[in-house]
Design a protein around this motif. Sequence first.
Motif, PDB file in Angstrom:
ATOM      1  N   LYS A 206      39.941  44.156  35.511  1.00  0.00           N
ATOM      2  CA  LYS A 206      38.844  43.568  34.622  1.00  0.00           C
ATOM      3  C   LYS A 206      38.159  42.551  35.538  1.00  0.00           C
ATOM      4  N   ILE A 207      38.518  42.399  36.951  1.00  0.00           N
ATOM      5  CA  ILE A 207      37.864  41.631  37.785  1.00  0.00           C
ATOM      6  C   ILE A 207      37.045  42.417  39.043  1.00  0.00           C
ATOM      7  N   CYS A 208      37.714  43.083  39.472  1.00  0.00           N
ATOM      8  CA  CYS A 208      37.209  44.068  40.661  1.00  0.00           C
ATOM      9  C   CYS A 208      36.695  45.420  40.284  1.00  0.00           C
ATOM     10  N   ALA A 209      37.268  46.024  38.947  1.00  0.00           N
ATOM     11  CA  ALA A 209      36.775  47.099  38.350  1.00  0.00           C
ATOM     12  C   ALA A 209      37.442  48.131  39.677  1.00  0.00           C
TER      13      ALA A 209
ATOM     14  N   PRO B   5      32.916  36.139  45.106  1.00  0.00           N
ATOM     15  CA  PRO B   5      31.282  36.705  44.817  1.00  0.00           C
ATOM     16  C   PRO B   5      31.253  37.333  43.479  1.00  0.00           C
ATOM     17  N   ARG B   6      30.291  37.645  43.040  1.00  0.00           N
ATOM     18  CA  ARG B   6      30.327  38.148  41.428  1.00  0.00           C
ATOM     19  C   ARG B   6      29.581  39.569  41.600  1.00  0.00           C
ATOM     20  N   SER B   7      28.571  39.913  42.301  1.00  0.00           N
ATOM     21  CA  SER B   7      28.081  41.056  42.398  1.00  0.00           C
ATOM     22  C   SER B   7      28.982  41.968  42.929  1.00  0.00           C
ATOM     23  N   ASP B   8      28.438  43.504  42.907  1.00  0.00           N
ATOM     24  CA  ASP B   8      29.632  44.509  42.944  1.00  0.00           C
ATOM     25  C   ASP B   8      29.848  44.732  44.479  1.00  0.00           C
ATOM     26  N   VAL B   9      28.704  44.803  45.435  1.00  0.00           N
ATOM     27  CA  VAL B   9      28.912  45.115  46.764  1.00  0.00           C
ATOM     28  C   VAL B   9      29.293  43.942  47.442  1.00  0.00           C
ATOM     29  N   ASN B  10      29.080  42.631  47.024  1.00  0.00           N
ATOM     30  CA  ASN B  10      29.788  41.516  47.903  1.00  0.00           C
ATOM     31  C   ASN B  10      31.353  41.418  47.349  1.00  0.00           C
ATOM     32  N   LYS B  11      31.395  41.692  45.976  1.00  0.00           N
ATOM     33  CA  LYS B  11      32.886  41.712  45.551  1.00  0.00           C
ATOM     34  C   LYS B  11      33.647  42.655  46.360  1.00  0.00           C
ATOM     35  N   GLU B  12      33.358  43.932  46.606  1.00  0.00           N
ATOM     36  CA  GLU B  12      34.033  44.830  47.228  1.00  0.00           C
ATOM     37  C   GLU B  12      34.338  44.662  48.698  1.00  0.00           C
ATOM     38  N   TYR B  13      33.164  43.810  49.301  1.00  0.00           N
ATOM     39  CA  TYR B  13      33.334  43.466  50.778  1.00  0.00           C
ATOM     40  C   TYR B  13      34.643  42.287  50.895  1.00  0.00           C
ATOM     41  N   TYR B  14      34.399  41.401  49.932  1.00  0.00           N
ATOM     42  CA  TYR B  14      35.365  40.370  49.780  1.00  0.00           C
ATOM     43  C   TYR B  14      36.622  40.755  49.597  1.00  0.00           C
ATOM     44  N   THR B  15      36.887  41.478  48.661  1.00  0.00           N
ATOM     45  CA  THR B  15      38.369  42.214  48.277  1.00  0.00           C
ATOM     46  C   THR B  15      38.876  43.039  49.405  1.00  0.00           C
ATOM     47  N   GLN B  16      37.983  43.845  50.343  1.00  0.00           N
ATOM     48  CA  GLN B  16      38.661  44.386  51.397  1.00  0.00           C
ATOM     49  C   GLN B  16      39.210  43.488  52.285  1.00  0.00           C
ATOM     50  N   ASN B  17      38.377  42.301  52.601  1.00  0.00           N
ATOM     51  CA  ASN B  17      38.931  41.232  53.754  1.00  0.00           C
ATOM     52  C   ASN B  17      40.075  40.526  53.059  1.00  0.00           C
ATOM     53  N   MET B  18      40.270  40.358  51.822  1.00  0.00           N
ATOM     54  CA  MET B  18      41.482  39.562  51.255  1.00  0.00           C
ATOM     55  C   MET B  18      42.485  40.710  51.529  1.00  0.00           C
ATOM     56  N   GLU B  19      42.395  41.892  51.338  1.00  0.00           N
ATOM     57  CA  GLU B  19      43.685  42.572  51.345  1.00  0.00           C
ATOM     58  C   GLU B  19      43.959  42.912  52.802  1.00  0.00           C
ATOM     59  N   ARG B  20      43.179  43.013  53.711  1.00  0.00           N
ATOM     60  CA  ARG B  20      43.511  42.809  55.062  1.00  0.00           C
ATOM     61  C   ARG B  20      44.384  41.621  55.346  1.00  0.00           C
ATOM     62  N   GLU B  21      43.704  40.374  55.058  1.00  0.00           N
ATOM     63  CA  GLU B  21      44.722  39.124  55.361  1.00  0.00           C
ATOM     64  C   GLU B  21      46.013  39.078  54.317  1.00  0.00           C
TER      65      GLU B  21
END
Length: 424
Positions: free
Chosen positions: A46-49, A108-124
């Motif tokens: 429900k957050i990152c879809a 971030p709230r937008s889909d593109v920025n949210k996906e980019y932010y999530t990928q960086n957090m997964e790497r961390e």
Amino acid sequence: MATSLGSNTYNRQNWEDSDFPILCQTCLGENPYIRMTKEKFGKECKICARPFTVFRWCPGVRMRFKKTEVCQTCSKMKNVCQTCLLDLEYGLPIQVRDTGLSVKDEVPRSDVNKEYYTQNMEREIANSDGTRPVGLLGKAPSSSDMLLKLARTTPYYKRNRPHICSFWVKGECKRGEECPYRHEKPTDPDDPLADQNIKDRYYGINDPVADKLLKRASTMPRLDVPEDKSITTLYIGGLGENVTDSELRNHFYQFGEIRTITIVQRQQCAFIQFATRQAAETAAEKSFNKLIINGRRLNVKWGRSQAARGKEKDGVTESGIRLEPVPGLPGALPPPPVSDEDASTNYFNLAPTSAPAVMNLGLPPPPGVAMPPPPGFGPPMFHTMESMAPSMPPPMAMRPPGQVHYPSQDPQRMGAHATRHGGP
């Protein structure tokens, strides 16, 4: 338009597959043996879809079934439960936790920025050991006074109860006791706590529960330092039966030298006396509303001096609590007289009706001391023959006027004969 097999496989690389959910103790339930259903890629977060593995289980008897709502990546970024979205360390909403730690994690709230932010957090997350949160939350200080005061120390299993039966509210439920839902009066629809959004709770904005807890934190009582510098004792209440002397000593020894620890089992409290006043002040500041031992939140207060203990003035204790008078008790006794002259013999507080009769009652003499007989009853000074004979009363004519000892001697009585002196 159907996607190719390669693109579908590429998209699935970012989907989440897990073996066990990240849950708090309340959502997991009190039963150590539970059964879970696992559905791989069964629902989107429900957050990152993004699709993730959904778990579903029943936390206990007469409880509702629960399931995971967000993926594990979003859960690890905020260090929250996948179901209730409460902090795993303090059991508080994200908005309260971020306010206490002064953290402003702008996801971030937008889909593109949210996906980019999530990928960086997964790497961390992949590069870390997985025991600590990542991002700004991982760099925040480990504790906060406000969070320790508001933190829930024990699980709250009532949160897992079933929802209210809508048919019972309308008076149409026919299942009775077999109904799995609650038959209770619903809350007020205008109650702000009834309007909660899962995304607002995750981002830490417009959370009514968090606003209520923050208002409670602003009105929490504070522990005032007593003015008497000789007080170096702290009162610890709510010990229960599991807190021991060694556990108290292990916590309070870090603040300074401890002189004595006295535990009162009947009152479930303890008194800890420090060697210095500075150590007592430090212990009170670091432990007030934050002391938790064996899962119990203990109450910390300052001890009272011997002079102020039990001191009351006009029915008001030293702490400012007014005591109500107990009905049926007698009134206060009058104060003692200042001198012997002011002493009164009215011991029963009777109203004076007439002049009191004065009676001269002598006290008995001490043993060994002879008491003189009253006048007229003692023996004569000289024993003569006449004293041995019975004394005759004097004639009526020789008696002083008005002196009457018996009724027969009254010359005015009826039938009395006048005494003649001389011949006929």
